[in-house]
Design an enzyme around this catalytic site. Sequence first.
Site, PDB file in Angstrom:
ATOM      1  CG  ASN A   1      67.449 -36.720 -25.804  1.00  0.00           C
ATOM      2  OD1 ASN A   1      68.148 -36.583 -26.818  1.00  0.00           O
ATOM      3  ND2 ASN A   1      67.618 -37.745 -24.968  1.00  0.00           N
TER       4      ASN A   1
ATOM      5  CG  ASN B   1      76.770 -42.703 -27.429  1.00  0.00           C
ATOM      6  OD1 ASN B   1      75.989 -43.639 -27.442  1.00  0.00           O
ATOM      7  ND2 ASN B   1      76.382 -41.447 -27.311  1.00  0.00           N
TER       8      ASN B   1
ATOM      9  CB  CYS C   1      72.457 -41.988 -29.107  1.00  0.00           C
ATOM     10  SG  CYS C   1      73.052 -40.937 -27.778  1.00  0.00           S
TER      11      CYS C   1
ATOM     12  CB  THR D   1      67.921 -42.594 -23.921  1.00  0.00           C
ATOM     13  OG1 THR D   1      68.546 -42.542 -25.206  1.00  0.00           O
ATOM     14  CG2 THR D   1      68.445 -41.480 -23.044  1.00  0.00           C
TER      15      THR D   1
ATOM     16  CB  CYS E   1      43.963 -51.593   1.749  1.00  0.00           C
ATOM     17  SG  CYS E   1      42.876 -51.508   3.197  1.00  0.00           S
TER      18      CYS E   1
ATOM     19  CB  CYS F   1      46.567 -54.031   0.908  1.00  0.00           C
ATOM     20  SG  CYS F   1      47.656 -55.194   1.755  1.00  0.00           S
TER      21      CYS F   1
ATOM     22  CB  CYS G   1      48.224 -48.267   2.636  1.00  0.00           C
ATOM     23  SG  CYS G   1      47.917 -47.495   4.241  1.00  0.00           S
TER      24      CYS G   1
END
Length: 426
Positions: free
Chosen positions: A73, A132, A135, A201, A348, A385, A389
């Site tokens: 955003n 805050n 941001c 963020t 795998c 692996c 799988c």
Amino acid sequence: MANLTTNLAGIQSPNPFWLASAPPTNSGYQVQRAFEAGWGGAVWKTLGDPILNVSSRFAAVGFNGQRVAGFNNIELITDRPLEVNLKEIYETKKKFPNHAIIASLMVEPQQEKWHEIVKKVEDVGVDGLELNFGCPHGMAERGMGAASGQVPDLVEKQTYWAKEVAQTPVIVKLTPNITDITVTAEAAVRGGADAVSMINTINSLAGVDIHSWNTIPHVAGKGAHGGYCGPAVKPIALNMVAECARSPFINVPISGMGGVSNWQEAVEFMLMGAAGVQVCTAAMHHGFRIVEDMIQGLNYYLDERGIKKVSDIVGKAVSKYSDWGNLDLNYKVVARIDPDTCINCNKCHISCEDTSHQCIDMLKDPSGKSYLKVREEDCVGCNLCSIVCPVDGAISMVELPNEQPPMTWNERQAALQATAVQRLDV
């Protein structure tokens, strides 16, 4: 049923699920609907000045059929007048006195600005404040948000200014756009923070339209970096919560957020030290009612283990998180393939052969039927692996008995140093 009541630095809420400061908490209408759906608290979308914004604002990053694996955003703080928000906070708190309402705040780094806004929002009855400092876009260009949050001295100073006049608990929301989040967390603690919250963020660009060459999103053909959140950021957030939780210098509660989408992920954050969690992207993607599954799932999880209070799980996994130098170098696991479950897709084998340690053989039994088998003496236990799988239970990672006593890198280095000293002595 277990007691889900949460107390974060003195802020009580009926359960640990809060909506994070973001579009879902932009108005009294939304927060009241959220509380009716079951959310325990809400951090009101950031109040401050000026109330400017852009259009468009959001972009999603899909992956493998999932439309919102990540979310970006370029939106700023509230675009509604402060007085309107304060009126609606007052009305919402009056209607839901037992739910937690926290005001997210962002102003210029000036003492009088912090004093002014703290007094105004506390006058309408909030349960706490969240500063805050996270941001990364828009406000940061004006010296606020992440611009402040990346400077420990500014985090400490502004936290102190807020605490000078605050009558309610002060939570400091930290930016992940920094090398070591514990540095700014410690600065917040020095400033008097009652709690810290993380993560805000992450700097990001969601994408580029390969036909128009515009960024995604764009504003009249121009793009800018934005904030990244959603499921893709959860591992980053969980690590930062863990690093702060295990620090002896960050002795305040943590409100964890960053990609929390369900009750299992909430439990992960709480086990790793968060006293509660905040949710945004999942609510934006699926609506407020996802909290019903969160509450039900958490209750079932606690009941199944005979745990009476959700607070009893907070931090229970922190001691298991350490530095790489403390890992046992002699611990060994290997992959084992169950021939009855394996569908012989060979994913795998391809992964191991091309990008790992070439230790899966393609064999045939006496009847000519193909099967895969791991040469355990060559397997390093990388897990690749089992990760690729497509069939649950076809590949297991099995612990082998230690042939050597446990020894970490740090112990090895200490032993080598001691040996060198003995040689010098001789």
